[in-house]
Scaffold this motif. Structure first.
Motif, PDB file in Angstrom:
ATOM      1  N   HIS A  67       0.900  -1.316  -0.097  1.00  0.00           N
ATOM      2  CA  HIS A  67      -0.003  -0.039  -0.037  1.00  0.00           C
ATOM      3  C   HIS A  67       0.756   1.240  -0.199  1.00  0.00           C
ATOM      4  O   HIS A  67       0.521   2.319  -0.503  1.00  0.00           O
ATOM      5  N   ASP A  82       1.881   6.996  -1.456  1.00  0.00           N
ATOM      6  CA  ASP A  82       0.673   6.084  -1.361  1.00  0.00           C
ATOM      7  C   ASP A  82       0.683   5.487  -2.665  1.00  0.00           C
ATOM      8  O   ASP A  82       0.590   6.094  -3.856  1.00  0.00           O
ATOM      9  N   GLN A  84      -1.821   3.777  -4.316  1.00  0.00           N
ATOM     10  CA  GLN A  84      -3.199   3.894  -4.824  1.00  0.00           C
ATOM     11  C   GLN A  84      -3.138   5.004  -5.819  1.00  0.00           C
ATOM     12  O   GLN A  84      -3.791   4.888  -6.848  1.00  0.00           O
ATOM     13  N   ASP A  85      -2.755   6.192  -5.343  1.00  0.00           N
ATOM     14  CA  ASP A  85      -2.834   7.384  -6.126  1.00  0.00           C
ATOM     15  C   ASP A  85      -1.495   8.186  -6.475  1.00  0.00           C
ATOM     16  O   ASP A  85      -1.547   9.144  -6.915  1.00  0.00           O
TER      17      ASP A  85
END
Length: 479
Positions: A67, A82, A84-85
């Protein structure tokens, strides 16, 4: 068998490190960026590249969950991202502001280690993103780090050649002189070996590599009442130049290494035998990593590329023969060498056909489209083209054997032979124009040590210049 399935060429400078999560591959470079790719099709994620570091990025690593991603740089920081983004979550500044060379998450993501050029080691609390503990190695720069699978200790390697084992309170448990000319990398297998018995002995396999051209295997003994002990196991040979990177496969059965000799070697850890020798990179191999859940290997190089390899674990036919064949002139290859080459080129289906026609190295180089059709009866146009393409690549390699230039004649910045070598304040020799450009771009640290340059003064190295000239004259006489 290892097959090259993809090459990433998005970075504009040397690749310094690559790391896998279960779904992504991250790479970092001298170009100050980190790039993140999907393992589904090796396309770059929308938020990539990650930009934030102001100087070269030396290392990157995923947390065990994948993550978050950490990266560290000559700018003296470790950044948390991060995955994810692509958001930057934190900037962790090394207390000494020294260039950070390596970073690693603990197996449970509780801690992140960052190690720097001044020998400082910092243990960060990942939850709070605050400094938890810090320490220093005895001498040299900290250049390597690896956690034990249980997270109870971690190992650091230094440029002076020491391996140091620390507990999670930053207490030094053990220190060992491992490589005379300096450690470059270390890794601990994720699969511990239990010796059983009432005392609960457990061994962890560790590999270290260094500037002495060697890869050493170690056993770390963890006993409830004895503490931690580091035991030398054996040395793996094969590289002809400093070894810059090493990594265990997830199951601990293979070890990969990358070297200044431009080769990647994959060993079987139980026997020390060479399984594969891969030589597709055109400059130093600086990093290598196995994927945790898929049979993939990534290798990165100063040639600005990352190669992705896939393993077919059912066909280990290349084995030692590939490594041996690559060191023999193709004209002198035996039929077995040709068979090994076919396997390495993902042409194993033709081994029987080539053996039946007694094709050795000389015959291989003389194969044509007509002989593939008329004599070997290969009817598929696509397969014929593939075979001919591989043979043509082999012919190109045999036209001229590249001269191995002594490493001390190459500028550490350009990696080209020096014409006007000068000695900088760090004691190293560089091509005059290259080091002047380095200094003029306001980089006041040494390209070799990342420590501050005490002076911009450059002294002509006339002795080295004469030695290079004599060597070049000798080579011209042999042409």
């Amino acid at each position: 068998m290892a097959t090259l399935i993809h090459t990433l060429a998005d970075h504009s400078d040397d690749i310094n490190y690559c790391a896998f999560s279960s779904s992504c591959l991250a790479t970092c470079s001298l170009d100050k960026t980190i790039r993140v790719y999907s393992l589904n099709n090796f396309t770059e994620l929308p938020y990539s590249p990650l930009k934030g570091h102001t100087y070269a990025v030396h290392c990157c690593c995923f947390s065990p969950s994948g993550h978050i991603l950490a990266s560290c740089s000559t700018d003296g920081t470790t950044m948390i991202w991060d995955t994810q983004d692509g958001r930057m979550l934190a900037v962790l500044e090394q207390p000494s502001s020294s260039p950070v060379r390596v970073c690693r998450f603990s197996p449970d993501s509780t801690y992140l280690v960052s190690g720097a050029a001044d020998g400082s080691v910092v243990l960060w609390n990942v939850q709070s993103l605050k400094l938890y503990r810090s320490g220093n190695v005895k001498d040299g720069s900290l250049v390597a780090c690896a956690f034990s699978p249980n997270g109870n200790f971690f190992v650091t390697g230094s440029s002076c050649g020491d391996l140091t084992i620390w507990d999670d309170k930053m207490k030094c448990l053990c220190n060992e002189k491992a490589h005379d000319l300096g450690v470059t990398c270390c890794d601990i297998s994720s699969q511990p070996v239990s010796a059983g018995g009432e005392h609960g002995f457990r061994y962890f396999q560790m590999a270290s590599c260094g500037q002495d051209n060697q890869i050493k295997l170690w056993l770390i003994l963890c006993a409830d009442f004895l503490g931690v002990e580091l035991k030398y196991k054996c040395t793996l040979n094969g590289h002809s130049a400093p070894v810059l990177a090493c990594a265990f496969s997830h199951d601990g059965q293979m070890l990969v290494s990358g070297s200044v000799d431009k080769c990647v070697i994959i060993y079987e850890t139980s026997t020390g035998h060479t399984l594969h020798t891969l030589s597709q990179h055109t400059r130093y191999v600086t990093t290598c990593a196995f994927a945790p859940d898929t049979p993939l290997l990534a290798t990165g190089s100063m040639d600005k590329t990352v190669n992705i390899w896939q393993f077919d674990l059912k066909q280990p036919c290349a084995g030692n023969i590939v490594g041996n064949a690559s060191k023999v002139a193709v004209d002198d290859w035996s039929e077995d060498d040709v068979s090994a080459w076919l396997c390495a080129q993902d042409l194993a289906d033709f081994v029987g056909l080539f053996k039946m026609n007694n094709i050795d190295g000389k015959e291989l180089l003389n194969l044509t489209k007509e002989s593939l059709i008329d004599e070997l009866k290969i009817e598929s146009l696509g397969l014929r083209r593939k075979v001919l393409q591989k043979i043509e690549e082999l012919r190109m390699k045999t036209i001229s054997v590249p001269i191995t230039i002594p490493d001390e004649f190459l500028c550490p910045i350009t990696r080209e032979p020096m014409k006007d070598p000068v000695i900088a304040a760090d004691g190293y020799s560089y091509e005059k124009e290259a080091i002047e450009n380095w200094i003029n771009s306001k980089r006041r640290s040494s390209p070799m040590t990342n420590l501050p340059l005490p002076s911009p003064m450059l002294i002509p190295n006339r002795t080295l210049k004469m030695a290079i000239s004599r060597w070049l004259e000798t080579q011209q006489k042999h042409v």
